[in-house]
Design a protein around this motif. Sequence first.
Motif, short mmCIF file in Angstrom:
data_model
loop_
_atom_site.label_atom_id
_atom_site.label_comp_id
_atom_site.label_asym_id
_atom_site.label_seq_id
_atom_site.Cartn_x
_atom_site.Cartn_y
_atom_site.Cartn_z
N SER A 174 5.53 -4.33 -10.14
CA SER A 174 5.95 -5.61 -9.60
C SER A 174 5.00 -6.23 -8.88
CB SER A 174 7.00 -5.18 -8.65
OG SER A 174 7.99 -4.37 -9.46
N ASP A 175 4.00 -5.85 -8.09
CA ASP A 175 2.89 -6.40 -7.36
C ASP A 175 2.26 -7.26 -8.54
OD1 ASP A 175 3.68 -5.19 -5.11
OD2 ASP A 175 2.12 -3.46 -5.41
N LEU A 222 1.96 -10.10 2.53
CA LEU A 222 3.26 -9.90 2.40
C LEU A 222 3.61 -8.36 1.71
CD1 LEU A 222 6.13 -10.80 2.80
CD2 LEU A 222 5.97 -12.13 0.45
N LEU A 223 2.83 -8.26 0.69
CA LEU A 223 3.30 -6.92 -0.32
C LEU A 223 2.68 -5.74 0.45
CD1 LEU A 223 2.61 -8.33 -4.04
CD2 LEU A 223 4.68 -7.91 -2.90
N SER A 224 1.64 -5.82 1.51
CA SER A 224 1.23 -4.66 2.06
C SER A 224 2.40 -4.13 2.97
CB SER A 224 -0.03 -5.01 2.93
OG SER A 224 -1.14 -5.39 2.19
N GLN A 225 3.14 -5.05 3.54
CA GLN A 225 4.37 -4.74 4.30
C GLN A 225 5.49 -3.57 3.49
OE1 GLN A 225 3.90 -5.07 7.54
NE2 GLN A 225 1.95 -6.13 7.00
N THR A 226 5.42 -3.94 2.15
CA THR A 226 6.51 -3.43 1.36
C THR A 226 5.88 -2.19 0.51
OG1 THR A 226 6.12 -4.85 -0.31
CG2 THR A 226 7.68 -5.42 1.07
N ARG A 227 4.68 -1.59 0.91
CA ARG A 227 4.25 -0.57 0.18
C ARG A 227 4.92 0.80 0.13
NH1 ARG A 227 -1.17 -0.22 -0.75
NH2 ARG A 227 -1.82 -1.52 1.06
N ALA A 243 7.79 0.63 -1.27
CA ALA A 243 9.31 0.29 -1.83
C ALA A 243 8.81 -0.73 -3.38
CB ALA A 243 9.83 -0.48 -0.84
N VAL A 244 7.88 -1.18 -3.28
CA VAL A 244 7.55 -2.19 -4.66
C VAL A 244 6.33 -1.61 -5.26
CG1 VAL A 244 6.56 -4.35 -5.37
CG2 VAL A 244 8.05 -4.14 -3.30
N ASN A 245 6.44 -1.38 -6.82
CA ASN A 245 5.46 -0.53 -7.31
C ASN A 245 4.27 -1.39 -7.71
OD1 ASN A 245 6.43 -1.72 -9.56
ND2 ASN A 245 7.71 0.05 -10.38
#
Length: 872
Positions: free
Chosen positions: A418-419, A406-411, A413-415
């Motif tokens: 937050s990860d 999930l977080l790979s898709q928002t690389r 945009a999210v620092n």
Amino acid sequence: MKVFLGAAPGVGKTYRMLDEARRRRERGTDVVVAFVECHGRRSTVEMLEGLEVLPRLPRRYRGAEFPELDLDAALARRPEVALVDELPHTNTPGGRHAKRWQDVQELLDAGIDVLTTVNIQHLESLNDVVQKITGVPQRETVPDEVVRRADQIELVDVAPEGLRRRMAHGSIYAPEKVDAALSHYFRVGNLTALRELALFWLAGRVDEGLQNYRAEHGIASVWETRERVVVALTGGPEGETLIRRASRIARPSSAAAPARDDLRRTSLRPGGDLLAVHVARSDGLADANPAALAAQRRLVESLGGSYHSVVGDSVPAALIDFARAENATQLVLGTSRRGTLVRALTGRGIGETITALSGDIDVHMVTHEQSGRGRRLPVPGRLHSPVRRITGPLAGLVAPVLLTLLLSQTRGAVNLTSDILVFLVAVVGVALLGGVTSALLASLTASLLLNYYFIPPIHRFTIYDGNNVLALLVFAAVAVVVAVVVDRAARLARRAARATAEAETLSALAGSVLGGQSAIEALLTRLRETFGMDSVALLRRTPEDDGTYLDEPARREEIAQVGPRRTAVGERPADPVSAQAVEEVPVGDDAVLLLCGRPLPAADRRVLAAFAAHVAVALDRAHLAEVAAEIAAEIEPVKAADRMRTALLAAVSHDLRTPLAVAMASVSSLRSKDVEFSAEDQQELLAGAEESLGRLNRLVDNLLDMSRLQAGALPLDLRATALEDVLSAAVHSLAEGPRPDAEGPRPDVRSHGLDRAPAVLADGPLLERVVANLVANALRHSGGVPVLVIASALAGQVEVRVVDHGPGLPADDRERVFLPFQRLGDTDNGSGVGLGLALSRGLAEAMGGTLAPEDTPGGGLTMVLTLPADPS
């Protein structure tokens, strides 16, 4: 043993028993009539033809001869089947058993099958109920358990009208007894009530057998043989509403008519059964109010229901299991107290879950004032259930992977911070789900994925920036600490919830024991319900018992047992790995609890030990009660003798002195030389002396007779005695000679029915004294109104009623008048020492009869003398 049960005499129990014996004989069975009483009924006598009848054993008692069952002859003959009539019969003294049911037990122990008869009014638990209905006390009873242990119980039923027609045709009693019987015991109302008692008692016995059958064959489905309603209680304020609604469902008539207290007290409740159950959860949902539960338990018991408490991890599963175990047909629940928002967030509640699991059990959802007003959210269930032991580690591996995708898709945009926080939340969630081990696995997986996918250089397990190294280490440490803290908090909450559930169980246990009639049976019942056992037994060890399973069951004595099934005492289960595991728990020094059912986990041992301690205390209390009763029984004769001695001295000090003083004064005057008495004066002084000496003589005779009665040494000559002759002699004795209580002309005594009454089996002179005392007492209080003496016959007994129309006697004093040296309402000095009625009752009982007072219609007192009719 097969018992033929009837609602009243004359329904045909003996006839049906003989008919069964003839059928068995025709099939080749060795049948012997050990004892059958035909009561002169022709049809019953005809049924005896062709059957082998053992001679009766004549036994003499107090000058009379009574035929009894020859037990030794029956044992020596050793037939396959023996017929023994009138199970509750009291044997004539002289045999080795006081009751006939004990003779029957010895026949059964010898391997002889028995056919026997009993009327519903002779069951011990119904004795007072029958007396209240019919007004006739039943002195011969048999313990209910003796009849319940029978292999078969057959009800011999006749409608009241049919039984009265049979009576009127002379098929039960002789014609001269029919009118008295129809107007007294055999009234339609009496027969209807007795019939209802018999039907309900037998229905309870049949239901008990059905429950045992279902348990033995492992039948879990509901058999709707009768309505059995279970109401679920949470301890909340809606409890009373649910209980009353369930009571109306179980017994619709209870809303329109008063409860039948007598039937309820003997577990013969009309309609269905009402059972209330509270589930004490072990997963933290423990918001029950103990005081409210105690009040609701009292309400259930007042409505004729029973209260139960069980421990369960899942309320729906526990309720359904309890309902199926009790063969319940309907389950009553209250609508949810959760609000709309909470229901939307938490999904299906307990009511919906139970409805889905109920199967063939009807579920009633009852609305109440607390519906939708909110309640505590349920706390998650068992920490380490089998499902969570699997899903916890699996979540520790899968959750970080899914977050990585999930977080790979928002690389971009999210620092990185937050990860890391998102992964930290995931680790905490895994800790809640699977515990610290799953959390550590999730922390390790998350650390590796963070390093490989989110910390530069990406897709390599190396870190260039020192700050990133520190962040990763802090993440790992925080994740581990948080996981440990969450796991520990959950464990502490689980332990607290377990303690709360145990406290609720013990509180309910104490309440049920204090409110029950049998502490030991109540404890065993609660123990079986709490731990879900098939059966629980309390056994007493004998000196030969070494505390292990023995091959000789006789080495342990059973004190009490609840549940339909358990492994035989001293035997191991046939299948060692079956669910019917047997466990022993020591109770004190000489008793043991035998539990049959599922193996108990270690967490239940503390509560089990508390149960065992309660049982030990109950055993000690029962033993102390027995010892106290024995001491009281030993002391009571001493106290009675002391009271008798005190009363004797108080009474005799006056009643001996007065006639002695009169006699001495008369004799002294006659011997005096100072005064010359005329012939008339001399005769008067001599008459006074004679009268006083006569009173002394009667007083001494009465005292001697009382002492002989109390010592059992009064000689009796029982023979056929005509009541008409006895009354004539008694009235003549009252009119002749010096008497302090009825001086003057012949007393005004009228009689009715004495010439038609059969002769009684009595001692003529003693019976004359009894009748004379009763008539003299009635004359003294009748106020000049003639005394009426009435005789009637019923069921082998003759009743003699001595009726006066005086002031009567208060109910509280009716037994006191039969105590020696009591003179209630007598203030004159000529009343004697108050031995008349006491002596009369003693003589009546010595002759096998009774003497009791009754109210005279219109005012006054009636003394009822009952004597056995002469059998010839």
